[in-house]
Design a protein around this motif. Structure first.
Motif, PDB file in Angstrom:
ATOM      1  N   VAL A 159       0.832  -1.192   0.000  1.00  0.00           N
ATOM      2  CA  VAL A 159       0.000   0.000   0.000  1.00  0.00           C
ATOM      3  C   VAL A 159       0.873   1.250   0.000  1.00  0.00           C
ATOM      4  CG1 VAL A 159      -1.736   1.313   1.278  1.00  0.00           C
ATOM      5  CG2 VAL A 159      -1.955  -1.170   1.091  1.00  0.00           C
ATOM      6  N   LEU A 160       1.927   1.258   0.794  1.00  0.00           N
ATOM      7  CA  LEU A 160       2.829   2.410   0.839  1.00  0.00           C
ATOM      8  C   LEU A 160       3.490   2.657  -0.515  1.00  0.00           C
ATOM      9  CD1 LEU A 160       4.438   1.888   4.344  1.00  0.00           C
ATOM     10  CD2 LEU A 160       2.775   3.644   3.687  1.00  0.00           C
ATOM     11  N   LYS A 161       3.838   1.585  -1.210  1.00  0.00           N
ATOM     12  CA  LYS A 161       4.417   1.725  -2.547  1.00  0.00           C
ATOM     13  C   LYS A 161       3.401   2.351  -3.499  1.00  0.00           C
ATOM     14  CE  LYS A 161       6.377  -0.899  -6.354  1.00  0.00           C
ATOM     15  NZ  LYS A 161       6.616  -2.206  -6.938  1.00  0.00           N
ATOM     16  N   GLU A 162       2.161   1.901  -3.416  1.00  0.00           N
ATOM     17  CA  GLU A 162       1.108   2.444  -4.279  1.00  0.00           C
ATOM     18  C   GLU A 162       0.806   3.903  -3.936  1.00  0.00           C
ATOM     19  OE1 GLU A 162      -0.111   1.057  -6.991  1.00  0.00           O
ATOM     20  OE2 GLU A 162       1.038  -0.771  -6.659  1.00  0.00           O
ATOM     21  N   ILE A 163       0.897   4.257  -2.661  1.00  0.00           N
ATOM     22  CA  ILE A 163       0.701   5.648  -2.253  1.00  0.00           C
ATOM     23  C   ILE A 163       1.789   6.532  -2.855  1.00  0.00           C
ATOM     24  CG2 ILE A 163       0.855   7.198  -0.244  1.00  0.00           C
ATOM     25  CD1 ILE A 163      -0.763   4.980   1.275  1.00  0.00           C
ATOM     26  N   THR A 164       3.019   6.046  -2.878  1.00  0.00           N
ATOM     27  CA  THR A 164       4.111   6.807  -3.488  1.00  0.00           C
ATOM     28  C   THR A 164       3.867   6.995  -4.977  1.00  0.00           C
ATOM     29  OG1 THR A 164       5.664   5.986  -1.827  1.00  0.00           O
ATOM     30  CG2 THR A 164       6.619   6.888  -3.848  1.00  0.00           C
ATOM     31  N   ILE A 165       3.373   5.963  -5.634  1.00  0.00           N
ATOM     32  CA  ILE A 165       3.032   6.067  -7.056  1.00  0.00           C
ATOM     33  C   ILE A 165       1.935   7.114  -7.253  1.00  0.00           C
ATOM     34  CG2 ILE A 165       1.949   4.833  -8.999  1.00  0.00           C
ATOM     35  CD1 ILE A 165       3.467   2.289  -7.928  1.00  0.00           C
ATOM     36  N   SER A 166       0.918   7.075  -6.397  1.00  0.00           N
ATOM     37  CA  SER A 166      -0.166   8.059  -6.486  1.00  0.00           C
ATOM     38  C   SER A 166       0.346   9.471  -6.251  1.00  0.00           C
ATOM     39  CB  SER A 166      -1.272   7.731  -5.474  1.00  0.00           C
ATOM     40  OG  SER A 166      -1.983   6.592  -5.870  1.00  0.00           O
ATOM     41  N   ALA A 167       1.219   9.636  -5.264  1.00  0.00           N
ATOM     42  CA  ALA A 167       1.787  10.956  -4.967  1.00  0.00           C
ATOM     43  C   ALA A 167       2.507  11.500  -6.196  1.00  0.00           C
ATOM     44  CB  ALA A 167       2.729  10.865  -3.773  1.00  0.00           C
ATOM     45  N   GLU A 168       3.293  10.654  -6.842  1.00  0.00           N
ATOM     46  CA  GLU A 168       4.017  11.090  -8.033  1.00  0.00           C
ATOM     47  C   GLU A 168       3.062  11.456  -9.167  1.00  0.00           C
ATOM     48  OE1 GLU A 168       7.899   9.860 -10.657  1.00  0.00           O
ATOM     49  OE2 GLU A 168       6.843   8.265  -9.594  1.00  0.00           O
ATOM     50  N   ARG A 169       2.025  10.666  -9.357  1.00  0.00           N
ATOM     51  CA  ARG A 169       1.041  10.963 -10.406  1.00  0.00           C
ATOM     52  C   ARG A 169       0.347  12.293 -10.143  1.00  0.00           C
ATOM     53  NH1 ARG A 169      -1.767   4.978 -10.968  1.00  0.00           N
ATOM     54  NH2 ARG A 169      -0.085   4.027 -12.170  1.00  0.00           N
ATOM     55  N   ILE A 170       0.014  12.544  -8.889  1.00  0.00           N
ATOM     56  CA  ILE A 170      -0.657  13.797  -8.528  1.00  0.00           C
ATOM     57  C   ILE A 170       0.259  14.983  -8.798  1.00  0.00           C
ATOM     58  CG2 ILE A 170      -1.498  15.146  -6.550  1.00  0.00           C
ATOM     59  CD1 ILE A 170      -2.639  12.395  -5.495  1.00  0.00           C
ATOM     60  N   ILE A 171       1.525  14.859  -8.467  1.00  0.00           N
ATOM     61  CA  ILE A 171       2.482  15.937  -8.715  1.00  0.00           C
ATOM     62  C   ILE A 171       2.644  16.176 -10.214  1.00  0.00           C
ATOM     63  CG2 ILE A 171       4.922  16.580  -8.552  1.00  0.00           C
ATOM     64  CD1 ILE A 171       4.935  15.055  -5.854  1.00  0.00           C
ATOM     65  N   GLN A 172       2.817  15.103 -10.972  1.00  0.00           N
ATOM     66  CA  GLN A 172       3.047  15.228 -12.410  1.00  0.00           C
ATOM     67  C   GLN A 172       1.815  15.704 -13.154  1.00  0.00           C
ATOM     68  OE1 GLN A 172       4.517  11.370 -13.536  1.00  0.00           O
ATOM     69  NE2 GLN A 172       6.596  11.832 -12.863  1.00  0.00           N
ATOM     70  N   ASP A 173       0.638  15.359 -12.657  1.00  0.00           N
ATOM     71  CA  ASP A 173      -0.617  15.702 -13.323  1.00  0.00           C
ATOM     72  C   ASP A 173      -1.156  17.041 -12.821  1.00  0.00           C
ATOM     73  OD1 ASP A 173      -2.663  15.250 -15.137  1.00  0.00           O
ATOM     74  OD2 ASP A 173      -3.889  14.164 -13.694  1.00  0.00           O
ATOM     75  N   ASP A 174      -0.334  17.776 -12.094  1.00  0.00           N
ATOM     76  CA  ASP A 174      -0.706  19.084 -11.566  1.00  0.00           C
ATOM     77  C   ASP A 174      -1.965  19.024 -10.710  1.00  0.00           C
ATOM     78  OD1 ASP A 174       0.006  21.716 -11.189  1.00  0.00           O
ATOM     79  OD2 ASP A 174      -1.137  22.448 -12.913  1.00  0.00           O
ATOM     80  N   GLY A 175      -2.134  17.925  -9.973  1.00  0.00           N
ATOM     81  CA  GLY A 175      -3.239  17.809  -9.031  1.00  0.00           C
ATOM     82  C   GLY A 175      -4.568  17.395  -9.625  1.00  0.00           C
ATOM     83  N   ASN A 176      -4.627  17.203 -10.929  1.00  0.00           N
ATOM     84  CA  ASN A 176      -5.899  16.853 -11.561  1.00  0.00           C
ATOM     85  C   ASN A 176      -6.322  15.405 -11.337  1.00  0.00           C
ATOM     86  OD1 ASN A 176      -6.305  19.448 -12.663  1.00  0.00           O
ATOM     87  ND2 ASN A 176      -4.927  18.968 -14.347  1.00  0.00           N
ATOM     88  N   SER A 177      -5.433  14.583 -10.823  1.00  0.00           N
ATOM     89  CA  SER A 177      -5.748  13.167 -10.635  1.00  0.00           C
ATOM     90  C   SER A 177      -5.998  12.802  -9.181  1.00  0.00           C
ATOM     91  CB  SER A 177      -4.618  12.317 -11.207  1.00  0.00           C
ATOM     92  OG  SER A 177      -3.407  12.621 -10.536  1.00  0.00           O
ATOM     93  N   VAL A 178      -6.205  13.781  -8.323  1.00  0.00           N
ATOM     94  CA  VAL A 178      -6.373  13.511  -6.892  1.00  0.00           C
ATOM     95  C   VAL A 178      -7.537  12.561  -6.635  1.00  0.00           C
ATOM     96  CG1 VAL A 178      -6.877  14.522  -4.627  1.00  0.00           C
ATOM     97  CG2 VAL A 178      -5.299  15.668  -6.183  1.00  0.00           C
TER      98      VAL A 178
END
Length: 104
Positions: free
Chosen positions: A57-76
């Motif tokens: 789960v922690l690994k997936e959270i890190t992936i999500s954090a990176e996606r949110i940063i790269q997508d400028d918050g549109n994928s929250v």
């Protein structure tokens, strides 16, 4: 979900953004669409009090954090639902979430 699940997910993503990607609290709040005060409460354990220790789960959270940063918050919202589903499948959350399960 709103009172028990969402704060935990937001807290974990906020911690990951700050720890792994070096953003400050204000930048993290902007990416997540919350106030800087909310991020401060996540970090001080006043919101989202459950600590996730499941490594997958922690690994997936890190992936999500990176996606949110790269997508400028549109994928929250999408990333929050993705993490919620993973946490429910791993038995961390035991409640039904009608937001995540609308398309299922």
């Amino acid at each position: 979900m709103m009172w028990n699940g969402l704060p935990v997910i937001r807290k974990e993503i906020a911690e990951s953004i700050i720890k792994n990607f070096g953003l400050n609290q204000k930048e993290t709040a902007k990416k997540l669409g919350v106030t800087p005060a909310a991020v401060c409460q996540y970090l001080s354990k006043k919101r989202g009090k459950i600590k996730i220790i499941d490594e997958r789960v922690l690994k997936e959270i890190t992936i999500s954090a990176e996606r949110i940063i790269q997508d400028d918050g549109n994928s929250v919202a999408a990333e929050t639902c993705r993490i919620c589903k993973i946490m429910r499948s791993r038995g961390i959350f035991s409640f039904f979430c009608n937001a995540c399960d609308i398309d299922e």
